[in-house]
Scaffold this active site. Structure first.
Site, short mmCIF file in Angstrom:
data_model
loop_
_atom_site.label_atom_id
_atom_site.label_comp_id
_atom_site.label_asym_id
_atom_site.label_seq_id
_atom_site.Cartn_x
_atom_site.Cartn_y
_atom_site.Cartn_z
CD1 TRP A 1 -2.28 -2.18 1.66
CD2 TRP A 1 -3.10 -1.03 -0.09
NE1 TRP A 1 -3.35 -2.88 1.15
CE2 TRP A 1 -3.87 -2.20 0.08
CE3 TRP A 1 -3.41 -0.15 -1.13
CZ2 TRP A 1 -4.95 -2.52 -0.75
CZ3 TRP A 1 -4.48 -0.47 -1.96
CH2 TRP A 1 -5.23 -1.64 -1.76
CE LYS B 1 -9.18 -2.67 3.12
NZ LYS B 1 -7.95 -2.01 2.76
CG ASP C 1 -3.30 4.02 4.20
OD1 ASP C 1 -4.33 3.85 4.87
OD2 ASP C 1 -3.07 3.45 3.12
C1 PLP Z 1 -7.49 -1.40 1.52
C2 PLP Z 1 -6.43 -0.41 1.70
C3 PLP Z 1 -6.32 0.70 0.83
C4 PLP Z 1 -7.24 0.91 -0.34
O1 PLP Z 1 -8.53 1.19 0.04
P1 PLP Z 1 -9.68 1.51 -1.04
O2 PLP Z 1 -10.78 2.02 -0.21
O3 PLP Z 1 -9.99 0.22 -1.73
O4 PLP Z 1 -9.16 2.51 -1.98
C5 PLP Z 1 -5.33 1.61 1.08
N1 PLP Z 1 -4.47 1.46 2.12
C6 PLP Z 1 -4.54 0.40 2.94
C7 PLP Z 1 -3.57 0.28 4.07
C8 PLP Z 1 -5.53 -0.56 2.77
O5 PLP Z 1 -5.59 -1.61 3.60
#
Ligand code: PLP
Length: 360
Positions: free
Chosen positions: A102, A196, A172
């Site tokens: 990511w 998530k 993030d």
């Molecule tokens: C799933 C995830 C993303 C992407 O998320 P989307 O909502 O599908 O764009 C980005 N960063 C991390 C750490 C993730 O687990």
């Protein structure tokens, strides 16, 4: 009672049953409004109250200081890979830590906007650890330091935040959001895709320090400007009303159980069940260095692809869902977010233990 499976998916992921039940009960007629939240105008008083309460509860839950804005934006976490450099690169330069898939994606997008300095990387061991960030080489005119604080695919988390040497930290937190208390003031910006650890897919929550929101970026597409979202209470256009509503339910639920320190206590206890098993097993082993193991995503392997496939099949047959590891790591991955009950992890460990006994 509902015949639900233990869903170990990395996302979209499980939501708590009490939350889903409340949503069900309000589905046809939200509190006398005569309609479902999905049918409501985002400009209505009743929805405004839902959004205001969601924000207030999140602020309480995380202890968000007044000089931070809370924004609900569509486009998932992925859109932030672009919005962050577009809005926060003043000098056109940022430091990124490459700790997995990511952060790599975020780096690729930031490179389209400005200069990216990858100051540390754990690529040499397929991102099985978080690189040392205690003494990074950070140029003085760096706009921010970027991390993916929990790498969902590789199952790593920062044991300690990087020493940014006075620069702004952007994180993030998609796969660890609300899993533990954080000190918001340590960051210039925290963001998380909500599917998530919180609610339904299709929305990101961005917590951003007010002074980082610029209103001189009028050349940017309007949707890409944080100021457009901030000045309009996250309703420059129609927001993801349904996700805001569901996330609000989760915030209230977390407050009701005792907040993020209680959630963290439960997460530690829950993850320990699985890690203790992996550490004692002769067949299975975790793939991540112990000091940076994620409480949320737990990848593990048997050492043989054939055996891994057999285990995955056994978990499926036993009614556990989505345990196949990401192709870049292989093996299995158990995502055990906030809403995964401890009983789910215990049941998984019982199954793995039996599998091991039968496959000596
Ligand atoms: C799933 C995830 C993303 C992407 O998320 P989307 O909502 O599908 O764009 C980005 N960063 C991390 C750490 C993730 O687990």
């Amino acid at each position: 009672m509902y015949d639900r499976v233990y869903n170990f998916s990395a996302g979209p992921a499980m939501m708590s049953v009490p939350v889903l039940e409340e949503i069900r009960d309000e589905m046809l007629n939200y509190r006398g409004s005569g309609m479902c939240v999905m049918e409501m105008s985002h400009r209505s008083k009743v929805f405004q109250q839902i959004a205001d309460e969601a924000e207030a509860d999140l602020r309480k839950l995380m202890g968000i200081p007044d000089n931070y804005k809370v924004l609900f934006i569509q486009g998932g976490a992925t859109l932030q890979f672009s919005m962050i450099p577009m809005n926060l690169m003043k000098n056109g330069k940022a430091v990124y830590i490459e700790s997995g898939a990511w952060s790599k994606k975020a780096i690729a997008e930031a490179k389209k906007v400005g200069e990216v300095i990858v100051a540390a990387s754990s690529k040499d061991r397929n991102y099985a650890y978080v690189p040392d960030c205690s003494d990074l080489d950070i140029p003085e005119d760096t706009d921010y330091v970027y991390i993916c604080e929990n790498e969902t695919i590789h199952g790593t988390t920062y044991p300690k935040l990087p020493n940014t040497k006075g620069h702004i930290l952007v994180a993030d937190q998609s796969s660890m959001f609300l899993s533990k208390p954080v000190n918001v003031s340590d960051y210039g910006m925290i963001y998380a895709g909500v599917q998530k650890n919180v609610g339904p897919a299709g929305m990101v929550i961005a917590i951003i320090r007010e002074d980082l929101i610029r209103d001189d970026l009028t050349d940017l597409p309007i949707y890409m400007q944080y100021s457009a979202h901030a000045q309009n209470g996250s309703m420059y256009n129609t927001p993801n009303c349904w996700a805001i509503y569901c996330c609000g339910k989760v915030f209230k639920y977390l407050l009701s159980i005792g907040g993020l320190s209680e959630m963290h206590r439960r997460n530690v206890e829950k993850a320990k069940v699985l890690y203790d098993f992996l550490d004692s097993s002769k067949l299975f082993s975790g793939t991540v260095d112990k000091d940076c193991r994620s409480l949320m995503n737990v990848p593990f392997v048997t050492g043989s692809e054939e055996m891994d496939a057999k285990v995955v099949a056994a978990t499926k047959a036993a009614g556990f869902d989505n345990l196949k590891g990401h192709r870049s790591v292989g093996g299995l991955r158990a995502s055990i977010y906030n809403a995964m009950p401890k009983e789910g992890v215990e049941a998984l460990v019982t199954l793995l233990r039996e599998f091991e006994a039968n496959n000596k």
